[in-house]
Write a protein that holds these residues in place. Sequence first.
Motif, PDB file in Angstrom:
ATOM      1  N   ARG A   1     -10.493  -7.572  -5.140  1.00 17.32           N
ATOM      2  CA  ARG A   1     -11.707  -8.090  -4.485  1.00 17.32           C
ATOM      3  C   ARG A   1     -11.664  -7.826  -2.978  1.00 17.32           C
ATOM      4  O   ARG A   1     -12.660  -7.391  -2.388  1.00 17.32           O
ATOM      5  CB  ARG A   1     -11.847  -9.583  -4.757  1.00 17.32           C
ATOM      6  CG  ARG A   1     -13.144 -10.190  -4.206  1.00 17.32           C
ATOM      7  CD  ARG A   1     -13.310 -11.638  -4.611  1.00 17.32           C
ATOM      8  NE  ARG A   1     -12.229 -12.481  -4.103  1.00 17.32           N
ATOM      9  CZ  ARG A   1     -11.248 -12.976  -4.852  1.00 17.32           C
ATOM     10  NH1 ARG A   1     -11.193 -12.704  -6.153  1.00 17.32           N
ATOM     11  NH2 ARG A   1     -10.319 -13.739  -4.327  1.00 17.32           N
ATOM     12  N   GLU A   2     -10.514  -8.078  -2.359  1.00 16.63           N
ATOM     13  CA  GLU A   2     -10.400  -7.866  -0.913  1.00 16.63           C
ATOM     14  C   GLU A   2     -10.617  -6.407  -0.530  1.00 16.63           C
ATOM     15  O   GLU A   2     -11.137  -6.114   0.550  1.00 16.63           O
ATOM     16  CB  GLU A   2      -9.013  -8.308  -0.439  1.00 16.63           C
ATOM     17  CG  GLU A   2      -8.807  -9.820  -0.438  1.00 16.63           C
ATOM     18  CD  GLU A   2      -7.380 -10.196  -0.064  1.00 16.63           C
ATOM     19  OE1 GLU A   2      -6.510  -9.281  -0.012  1.00 16.63           O
ATOM     20  OE2 GLU A   2      -7.131 -11.386   0.172  1.00 16.63           O
ATOM     21  N   ARG A   3     -10.202  -5.490  -1.402  1.00 17.23           N
ATOM     22  CA  ARG A   3     -10.332  -4.056  -1.096  1.00 17.23           C
ATOM     23  C   ARG A   3     -11.648  -3.462  -1.603  1.00 17.23           C
ATOM     24  O   ARG A   3     -11.869  -2.260  -1.464  1.00 17.23           O
ATOM     25  CB  ARG A   3      -9.167  -3.292  -1.734  1.00 17.23           C
ATOM     26  CG  ARG A   3      -7.786  -3.834  -1.393  1.00 17.23           C
ATOM     27  CD  ARG A   3      -7.465  -3.780   0.097  1.00 17.23           C
ATOM     28  NE  ARG A   3      -6.165  -4.343   0.377  1.00 17.23           N
ATOM     29  CZ  ARG A   3      -5.022  -3.662   0.340  1.00 17.23           C
ATOM     30  NH1 ARG A   3      -5.025  -2.377   0.023  1.00 17.23           N
ATOM     31  NH2 ARG A   3      -3.881  -4.264   0.612  1.00 17.23           N
ATOM     32  N   GLY A   4     -12.484  -4.292  -2.215  1.00 22.54           N
ATOM     33  CA  GLY A   4     -13.754  -3.797  -2.738  1.00 22.54           C
ATOM     34  C   GLY A   4     -13.587  -2.899  -3.950  1.00 22.54           C
ATOM     35  O   GLY A   4     -14.373  -1.970  -4.157  1.00 22.54           O
TER      36      GLY A   4
ATOM     37  N   ARG B   1      -3.433 -12.609  -8.393  1.00 18.37           N
ATOM     38  CA  ARG B   1      -3.145 -11.772  -7.221  1.00 18.37           C
ATOM     39  C   ARG B   1      -3.792 -10.396  -7.375  1.00 18.37           C
ATOM     40  O   ARG B   1      -4.365  -9.855  -6.412  1.00 18.37           O
ATOM     41  CB  ARG B   1      -1.647 -11.631  -7.014  1.00 18.37           C
ATOM     42  CG  ARG B   1      -1.287 -10.803  -5.780  1.00 18.37           C
ATOM     43  CD  ARG B   1       0.213 -10.787  -5.540  1.00 18.37           C
ATOM     44  NE  ARG B   1       0.702 -12.106  -5.216  1.00 18.37           N
ATOM     45  CZ  ARG B   1       1.591 -12.782  -5.931  1.00 18.37           C
ATOM     46  NH1 ARG B   1       2.080 -12.256  -7.047  1.00 18.37           N
ATOM     47  NH2 ARG B   1       1.988 -13.983  -5.564  1.00 18.37           N
TER      48      ARG B   1
ATOM     49  N   GLU C   1      -7.409 -10.824  -6.704  1.00 23.03           N
ATOM     50  CA  GLU C   1      -7.661 -11.091  -5.285  1.00 23.03           C
ATOM     51  C   GLU C   1      -7.550  -9.807  -4.462  1.00 23.03           C
ATOM     52  O   GLU C   1      -8.414  -9.533  -3.610  1.00 23.03           O
ATOM     53  CB  GLU C   1      -6.665 -12.128  -4.777  1.00 23.03           C
ATOM     54  CG  GLU C   1      -6.809 -12.451  -3.298  1.00 23.03           C
ATOM     55  CD  GLU C   1      -5.755 -13.436  -2.821  1.00 23.03           C
ATOM     56  OE1 GLU C   1      -5.755 -13.748  -1.613  1.00 23.03           O
ATOM     57  OE2 GLU C   1      -4.929 -13.883  -3.644  1.00 23.03           O
ATOM     58  N   VAL C   2      -6.507  -9.027  -4.706  1.00 26.51           N
ATOM     59  CA  VAL C   2      -6.327  -7.785  -3.954  1.00 26.51           C
ATOM     60  C   VAL C   2      -7.475  -6.819  -4.248  1.00 26.51           C
ATOM     61  O   VAL C   2      -8.017  -6.186  -3.332  1.00 26.51           O
ATOM     62  CB  VAL C   2      -4.961  -7.146  -4.288  1.00 26.51           C
ATOM     63  CG1 VAL C   2      -4.872  -5.727  -3.718  1.00 26.51           C
ATOM     64  CG2 VAL C   2      -3.832  -8.002  -3.745  1.00 26.51           C
TER      65      VAL C   2
ATOM     66  N   ASP D   1       0.870  -1.174   0.000  1.00 25.67           N
ATOM     67  CA  ASP D   1       0.000   0.000   0.000  1.00 25.67           C
ATOM     68  C   ASP D   1       0.909   1.225   0.000  1.00 25.67           C
ATOM     69  O   ASP D   1       1.468   1.587   1.044  1.00 25.67           O
ATOM     70  CB  ASP D   1      -0.905  -0.001   1.223  1.00 25.67           C
ATOM     71  CG  ASP D   1      -2.038  -1.005   1.099  1.00 25.67           C
ATOM     72  OD1 ASP D   1      -3.022  -0.689   0.424  1.00 25.67           O
ATOM     73  OD2 ASP D   1      -1.917  -2.107   1.673  1.00 25.67           O
TER      74      ASP D   1
END
Length: 294
Positions: free
Chosen positions: A80-83, A74, A77-78, A26
């Motif tokens: 999706r995880e962060r919306g 990846r 996935e990132v 980040d």
Amino acid sequence: MTVPESLSDPRTSKGPELGELAIVQDVEAGLIRLLAPNASAMTLDGTNSYLIYGTDGSAILLDPGPDSPTHLARISEVARERGLAIRAICLTHHHQDHSEAAFTLASTLGVEVFAHPESFDKLSFRRLKLSGRISISGISLEVIPTPGHCGDHLSFLLASGVLLTGDHVLGRGTSVVAYPDGNLGQYLDSLNRVSEVDFTRLAPGHGPVMDKGLGEEVISYYVAHRKARLDQLVEAILLNPQVTGEELVEIVYGHQLSEKIRWAALASTMAALRYLQDSGVVNQGEDGGFELIR
């Protein structure tokens, strides 16, 4: 010959060592760096892709990199995880280690690819205007032309002040300016252009993100490094009239180069020689050898 010892790389002993760069970082609110698994002598740790996103979750994927299932999974996935929803793909330049996955992924996601107008001949994409601030999916970017590494190279300044530099300025090592795709005169002009940008950080296409102070030092180092190489070439040609490009690589870089690195060294040397020709310093004879213009 080597680069003079007085030219010390300001990044020495700063930041993670080669091979230790975090896979996901980040950088700041609204910017995530993702490292592709394509490390090599030319790509260093691998290619950095970036997710640039706004408060509504819309995101631009900058330089999706190689067509690596691991890397693309990846990124997905990132996001999706962060919306986050990737609404567009943007490219700093056409080289495969930055753009290979772009069009396949764009088709999968149903989004458009944004790039320099001259990046691709036979592919459908959105042609970016080459200066000024633009908005893509509600995200503000300032397009800064930075040709030199290649003719279609662009850098992007975020509203936060982070400058995404692609292969123009790297987090470690120096950018390859390889003839004929690369142009050293344009590259030096682009370094000067970037030095005048009021950035807060440099987020490169390879290597670690740099803060403002280190980034400014690196830009100055890049200019001094190129000028030192030019001086070395002029000296070598003075001492070895009619020397060839291949012979100059041996003189300037030495003999301990792998075949791939030797190609890059030769292409960089030829770009420097073309710059010296265009500047009226050297001339190339019919036999391919170079001599100083007196």
